[in-house]
Enzyme design. Structure first.
Site, PDB file in Angstrom:
ATOM      1  N   GLY A   1       0.828  -1.198   0.000  1.00 16.25           N
ATOM      2  CA  GLY A   1       0.000   0.000   0.000  1.00 16.25           C
ATOM      3  C   GLY A   1       0.863   1.250   0.000  1.00 16.25           C
ATOM      4  O   GLY A   1       2.013   1.216   0.459  1.00 16.25           O
TER       5      GLY A   1
ATOM      6  N   GLN B   1       3.144   9.953   1.076  1.00 14.79           N
ATOM      7  CA  GLN B   1       4.433   9.250   1.038  1.00 14.79           C
ATOM      8  C   GLN B   1       5.260   9.601  -0.198  1.00 14.79           C
ATOM      9  O   GLN B   1       6.465   9.360  -0.224  1.00 14.79           O
ATOM     10  CB  GLN B   1       4.226   7.732   1.081  1.00 14.79           C
TER      11      GLN B   1
ATOM     12  N   CYS C   1       6.360  -0.328   6.672  1.00  8.67           N
ATOM     13  CA  CYS C   1       5.957   0.849   5.913  1.00  8.67           C
ATOM     14  C   CYS C   1       7.085   1.213   4.958  1.00  8.67           C
ATOM     15  O   CYS C   1       8.253   1.198   5.356  1.00  8.67           O
ATOM     16  CB  CYS C   1       5.686   2.001   6.876  1.00  8.67           C
ATOM     17  N   LEU C   2       6.732   1.542   3.725  1.00  7.11           N
ATOM     18  CA  LEU C   2       7.758   1.916   2.751  1.00  7.11           C
ATOM     19  C   LEU C   2       8.500   3.181   3.174  1.00  7.11           C
ATOM     20  O   LEU C   2       9.613   3.420   2.714  1.00  7.11           O
ATOM     21  CB  LEU C   2       7.130   2.100   1.366  1.00  7.11           C
TER      22      LEU C   2
ATOM     23  N   HIS D   1      -3.740   1.334   7.928  1.00  8.01           N
ATOM     24  CA  HIS D   1      -2.387   1.909   7.863  1.00  8.01           C
ATOM     25  C   HIS D   1      -2.353   3.090   6.895  1.00  8.01           C
ATOM     26  O   HIS D   1      -1.803   4.151   7.216  1.00  8.01           O
ATOM     27  CB  HIS D   1      -1.423   0.801   7.423  1.00  8.01           C
ATOM     28  N   GLU D   2      -2.960   2.901   5.711  1.00 12.99           N
ATOM     29  CA  GLU D   2      -2.894   3.957   4.684  1.00 12.99           C
ATOM     30  C   GLU D   2      -3.789   5.145   5.041  1.00 12.99           C
ATOM     31  O   GLU D   2      -3.418   6.295   4.796  1.00 12.99           O
ATOM     32  CB  GLU D   2      -3.262   3.390   3.306  1.00 12.99           C
TER      33      GLU D   2
ATOM     34  N   HIS E   1      -1.989   7.402   7.252  1.00 15.79           N
ATOM     35  CA  HIS E   1      -1.043   8.294   6.564  1.00 15.79           C
ATOM     36  C   HIS E   1      -1.708   9.623   6.182  1.00 15.79           C
ATOM     37  O   HIS E   1      -1.066  10.666   6.188  1.00 15.79           O
ATOM     38  CB  HIS E   1      -0.514   7.641   5.284  1.00 15.79           C
TER      39      HIS E   1
END
Ligand code: ZN
Length: 159
Positions: free
Chosen positions: A46, A51, A89-90, A131-132, A135
């Site tokens: 995701g 991000q 997480c990226l 999670h997203e 963000h």
């Protein structure tokens, strides 16, 4: 195809609240396509627009190859039960940590044509949605982690 630079923990933009998308434009369409390119290149599950440095309420998720979800202006309508497990997480490369999330979520969002739809998600997809959506509020999983972050292997799930 364009890969965008992924912002990492410590970058102020990850802590800002993203703005609603009011209309689809060629620029936003391009952003969404670039977000997918960036997600697949990074082998994540995701990615949220902040991000890649864009404060818009746009999320792309693909936890199963070939089943991508674009969520524009997502709103979590309902959550049920909990699940506790490893999360990454990226924007926090190479790390993971234990996070408790709802086991089920029902989310409202708009698609790439700004058409509203609802998605019911369980397991990893529910975790990725939460999670997203975090963000978009400037919240990172490290804020919710139970215990210490640990080193993640490449094949671990990364959101
Ligand atoms: Zn993330």
């Amino acid at each position: 195809m364009a890969i965008r630079n992924i912002r990492e923990l410590g970058d102020d933009i990850l802590r800002k609240k993203s703005r609603e998308v009011t209309e689809m434009t060629p620029k936003i369409r391009e952003l969404i396509h670039d977000m997918y390119d960036t997600l697949y290149e990074a082998m994540g599950v995701g990615l949220a627009a902040p991000q890649v440095g864009i404060l818009k309420r746009i999320v792309v998720i693909d936890v199963e190859e070939g089943v991508p979800y674009t969520l524009i202006n997502p709103k979590i309508l309902e959550t049920r039960d909990t699940q506790t497990g490893g999360e990454g997480c990226l924007s926090v490369p190479g790390k993971a940590g234990k996070v408790t999330r709802p086991a089920y979520v029902r989310v409202w969002a708009q698609d790439e044509n700004m058409q509203p739809y609802e998605l019911e998600a369980e397991g990893l997809l529910a975790r990725a949605v939460c999670h997203e959506v975090d963000h978009l509020e400037g919240i990172l999983y490290v804020d919710r982690v139970e215990g210490e972050l640990y080193d993640a292997e490449m094949e671990d799930d990364e959101d």
